[in-house]
Motif scaffolding. Sequence first.
Motif, PDB file in Angstrom:
ATOM      1  N   LYS A   3      -4.070   7.240   8.614  1.00  0.00           N
ATOM      2  CA  LYS A   3      -3.447   7.938   7.163  1.00  0.00           C
ATOM      3  C   LYS A   3      -2.412   8.467   7.674  1.00  0.00           C
ATOM      4  O   LYS A   3      -1.269   8.004   6.888  1.00  0.00           O
ATOM      5  CB  LYS A   3      -4.322   9.039   6.951  1.00  0.00           C
ATOM      6  N   LEU A   4      -1.816   8.825   8.767  1.00  0.00           N
ATOM      7  CA  LEU A   4      -0.730   9.361   9.250  1.00  0.00           C
ATOM      8  C   LEU A   4       0.137   8.077   9.293  1.00  0.00           C
ATOM      9  O   LEU A   4       1.671   8.286   8.958  1.00  0.00           O
ATOM     10  CB  LEU A   4      -0.717  10.239  10.501  1.00  0.00           C
ATOM     11  N   MET A   5      -0.145   7.230  10.104  1.00  0.00           N
ATOM     12  CA  MET A   5       0.902   6.000  10.485  1.00  0.00           C
ATOM     13  C   MET A   5       1.179   5.400   8.976  1.00  0.00           C
ATOM     14  O   MET A   5       2.083   4.980   8.813  1.00  0.00           O
ATOM     15  CB  MET A   5      -0.016   4.886  11.093  1.00  0.00           C
ATOM     16  N   LEU A   6       0.278   5.244   7.934  1.00  0.00           N
ATOM     17  CA  LEU A   6       0.516   4.401   6.846  1.00  0.00           C
ATOM     18  C   LEU A   6       1.518   5.197   6.012  1.00  0.00           C
ATOM     19  O   LEU A   6       2.653   4.536   5.613  1.00  0.00           O
ATOM     20  CB  LEU A   6      -0.682   4.340   5.927  1.00  0.00           C
ATOM     21  N   THR A   7       1.509   6.590   6.035  1.00  0.00           N
ATOM     22  CA  THR A   7       2.404   7.377   5.357  1.00  0.00           C
ATOM     23  C   THR A   7       3.844   7.270   5.885  1.00  0.00           C
ATOM     24  O   THR A   7       5.034   7.313   5.219  1.00  0.00           O
ATOM     25  CB  THR A   7       1.812   9.052   5.207  1.00  0.00           C
ATOM     26  N   VAL A   8       3.794   7.611   7.384  1.00  0.00           N
ATOM     27  CA  VAL A   8       5.188   7.648   8.001  1.00  0.00           C
ATOM     28  C   VAL A   8       5.900   6.070   7.830  1.00  0.00           C
ATOM     29  O   VAL A   8       6.899   6.001   7.535  1.00  0.00           O
ATOM     30  CB  VAL A   8       4.855   7.948   9.670  1.00  0.00           C
ATOM     31  N   LEU A   9       5.094   5.001   8.131  1.00  0.00           N
ATOM     32  CA  LEU A   9       5.488   3.953   8.210  1.00  0.00           C
ATOM     33  C   LEU A   9       6.149   3.400   6.742  1.00  0.00           C
ATOM     34  O   LEU A   9       7.372   3.070   6.622  1.00  0.00           O
ATOM     35  CB  LEU A   9       4.638   2.608   8.553  1.00  0.00           C
ATOM     36  N   ALA A  10       5.709   3.976   5.601  1.00  0.00           N
ATOM     37  CA  ALA A  10       6.205   3.618   4.252  1.00  0.00           C
ATOM     38  C   ALA A  10       7.299   4.551   4.108  1.00  0.00           C
ATOM     39  O   ALA A  10       8.244   3.896   3.498  1.00  0.00           O
ATOM     40  CB  ALA A  10       5.087   3.988   3.127  1.00  0.00           C
ATOM     41  N   MET A  11       7.459   5.475   4.524  1.00  0.00           N
ATOM     42  CA  MET A  11       8.691   6.370   4.302  1.00  0.00           C
ATOM     43  C   MET A  11       9.860   5.899   5.188  1.00  0.00           C
ATOM     44  O   MET A  11      11.146   5.858   4.819  1.00  0.00           O
ATOM     45  CB  MET A  11       8.491   8.062   4.839  1.00  0.00           C
ATOM     46  N   SER A  35     -14.423   6.841   1.776  1.00  0.00           N
ATOM     47  CA  SER A  35     -13.384   7.712   2.657  1.00  0.00           C
ATOM     48  C   SER A  35     -12.388   7.972   1.717  1.00  0.00           C
ATOM     49  O   SER A  35     -12.387   8.071   0.574  1.00  0.00           O
ATOM     50  CB  SER A  35     -12.869   6.546   3.682  1.00  0.00           C
ATOM     51  N   GLN A  36     -11.083   8.520   2.420  1.00  0.00           N
ATOM     52  CA  GLN A  36     -10.107   9.201   1.848  1.00  0.00           C
ATOM     53  C   GLN A  36      -8.812   8.765   2.664  1.00  0.00           C
ATOM     54  O   GLN A  36      -8.786   8.485   3.700  1.00  0.00           O
ATOM     55  CB  GLN A  36     -10.032  10.516   1.501  1.00  0.00           C
ATOM     56  N   ILE A  37      -7.475   8.707   1.859  1.00  0.00           N
ATOM     57  CA  ILE A  37      -6.545   8.274   2.438  1.00  0.00           C
ATOM     58  C   ILE A  37      -5.355   8.825   1.624  1.00  0.00           C
ATOM     59  O   ILE A  37      -5.341   8.988   0.636  1.00  0.00           O
ATOM     60  CB  ILE A  37      -6.350   6.636   2.518  1.00  0.00           C
ATOM     61  N   ASP A  38      -4.028   8.988   2.378  1.00  0.00           N
ATOM     62  CA  ASP A  38      -3.031   9.602   2.027  1.00  0.00           C
ATOM     63  C   ASP A  38      -1.888   8.361   1.686  1.00  0.00           C
ATOM     64  O   ASP A  38      -1.794   7.641   2.922  1.00  0.00           O
ATOM     65  CB  ASP A  38      -2.127  10.540   2.962  1.00  0.00           C
ATOM     66  N   VAL A  39      -1.245   8.241   0.587  1.00  0.00           N
ATOM     67  CA  VAL A  39      -0.340   7.119   0.283  1.00  0.00           C
ATOM     68  C   VAL A  39       1.051   7.861  -0.349  1.00  0.00           C
ATOM     69  O   VAL A  39       0.794   8.845  -1.139  1.00  0.00           O
ATOM     70  CB  VAL A  39      -0.970   6.177  -0.383  1.00  0.00           C
ATOM     71  N   LEU A  62     -12.527   5.187  -7.459  1.00  0.00           N
ATOM     72  CA  LEU A  62     -11.116   5.891  -7.066  1.00  0.00           C
ATOM     73  C   LEU A  62     -10.794   7.097  -7.717  1.00  0.00           C
ATOM     74  O   LEU A  62     -10.687   7.184  -8.916  1.00  0.00           O
ATOM     75  CB  LEU A  62      -9.910   4.824  -6.923  1.00  0.00           C
ATOM     76  N   THR A  63     -10.623   8.133  -6.822  1.00  0.00           N
ATOM     77  CA  THR A  63     -10.316   9.541  -7.203  1.00  0.00           C
ATOM     78  C   THR A  63      -9.116  10.190  -6.597  1.00  0.00           C
ATOM     79  O   THR A  63      -8.838  10.044  -5.670  1.00  0.00           O
ATOM     80  CB  THR A  63     -11.553  10.545  -7.261  1.00  0.00           C
ATOM     81  N   LEU A  64      -8.363  10.587  -7.550  1.00  0.00           N
ATOM     82  CA  LEU A  64      -7.052  11.753  -6.829  1.00  0.00           C
ATOM     83  C   LEU A  64      -7.617  13.002  -6.614  1.00  0.00           C
ATOM     84  O   LEU A  64      -8.332  13.635  -7.498  1.00  0.00           O
ATOM     85  CB  LEU A  64      -6.111  11.680  -7.993  1.00  0.00           C
ATOM     86  N   ILE A  65      -7.553  13.273  -5.406  1.00  0.00           N
ATOM     87  CA  ILE A  65      -8.104  14.508  -4.970  1.00  0.00           C
ATOM     88  C   ILE A  65      -6.906  15.541  -4.554  1.00  0.00           C
ATOM     89  O   ILE A  65      -7.430  16.936  -4.361  1.00  0.00           O
ATOM     90  CB  ILE A  65      -9.285  14.220  -3.606  1.00  0.00           C
ATOM     91  N   ASN A  66      -5.875  15.073  -4.279  1.00  0.00           N
ATOM     92  CA  ASN A  66      -4.628  16.044  -3.803  1.00  0.00           C
ATOM     93  C   ASN A  66      -3.345  15.485  -4.063  1.00  0.00           C
ATOM     94  O   ASN A  66      -3.419  14.143  -4.244  1.00  0.00           O
ATOM     95  CB  ASN A  66      -4.991  16.391  -2.331  1.00  0.00           C
ATOM     96  N   ARG A  67      -2.501  16.030  -4.334  1.00  0.00           N
ATOM     97  CA  ARG A  67      -1.095  15.540  -4.081  1.00  0.00           C
ATOM     98  C   ARG A  67      -0.149  16.657  -3.670  1.00  0.00           C
ATOM     99  O   ARG A  67      -0.291  18.163  -3.634  1.00  0.00           O
ATOM    100  CB  ARG A  67      -0.473  15.483  -5.647  1.00  0.00           C
ATOM    101  N   LEU A 113       0.078  11.291  -2.256  1.00  0.00           N
ATOM    102  CA  LEU A 113      -1.345  11.344  -3.097  1.00  0.00           C
ATOM    103  C   LEU A 113      -2.412  11.208  -2.312  1.00  0.00           C
ATOM    104  O   LEU A 113      -2.457  10.187  -1.442  1.00  0.00           O
ATOM    105  CB  LEU A 113      -0.920  10.436  -4.117  1.00  0.00           C
ATOM    106  N   THR A 114      -3.505  11.872  -2.299  1.00  0.00           N
ATOM    107  CA  THR A 114      -4.727  11.755  -1.504  1.00  0.00           C
ATOM    108  C   THR A 114      -5.747  10.945  -2.352  1.00  0.00           C
ATOM    109  O   THR A 114      -6.039  11.765  -3.541  1.00  0.00           O
ATOM    110  CB  THR A 114      -5.151  13.074  -0.927  1.00  0.00           C
ATOM    111  N   PHE A 115      -6.190   9.771  -2.124  1.00  0.00           N
ATOM    112  CA  PHE A 115      -7.347   9.258  -2.966  1.00  0.00           C
ATOM    113  C   PHE A 115      -8.752   9.282  -1.992  1.00  0.00           C
ATOM    114  O   PHE A 115      -8.841   9.046  -0.717  1.00  0.00           O
ATOM    115  CB  PHE A 115      -6.920   7.854  -3.185  1.00  0.00           C
TER     116      PHE A 115
END
Length: 208
Positions: A3-11, A35-39, A62-67, A113-115
């Motif tokens: 999750k961390l790698m996906l977020t940092v790489l995109a940024m 499962s869940q993931i941060d994007v 798919l559900t939005l659970i946090n932002r 966004l956390t899905f």
Amino acid sequence: MRKLMLTVLAMMMAMGVMAQHNVMYISDFEIAPGSQIDVPLMLANSDPTRGVQFNMTLPDGLTLINRQMTPYAEVEYEMKDFGALKKAGYWLIGMYPVGGVCFPPGDTAIMILTFASAADFTGGEIILWRQRGSTIDNKTIFYDNDTTTVTIPQASILERQDDALPLDERFYNLNGQPVESPDTMPVAIQVTTWPDGRRTSRKVAVMP
């Protein structure tokens, strides 16, 4: 860690890319069922914008659970999250500053966004639509719509296919006696045992 790698790489990838139009987007991503993931939500704007808002439609399962706003939006440009409002079949999300400040042109993550995916999630599309920005004097900037493709890992697909295969199949005559094959009689009863413990039965007729 993923999750961390996906977020940092995109940024990191987006920092040096200048937008040619105005759009908010989420890059295509993969999520395992259950499962869940941060994007990151990315803002790609050619015009300075004082605030942004958009509607978001999610695929079934798919559900939005946090932002959470990124430091770029919350600290550097003092944006305020006006909330994620759940509407009939979609979300309304946005942010605006208290003072007279604008996001400059760029291509940068403004929100994480956390899905969460359901155990039977098979993939789908996230649609960001009715996207809007705002000039410093509060005139509307119309943004492009955008679509994100969400997939599940190949391993999950193979596992689901394995779960769909029966564990055992047996045949019986109409008197309930086991037979080796339905080919030996006009009508037989097929009893199937599935990986989840279910048993189903059906009549099997051999065509002449």
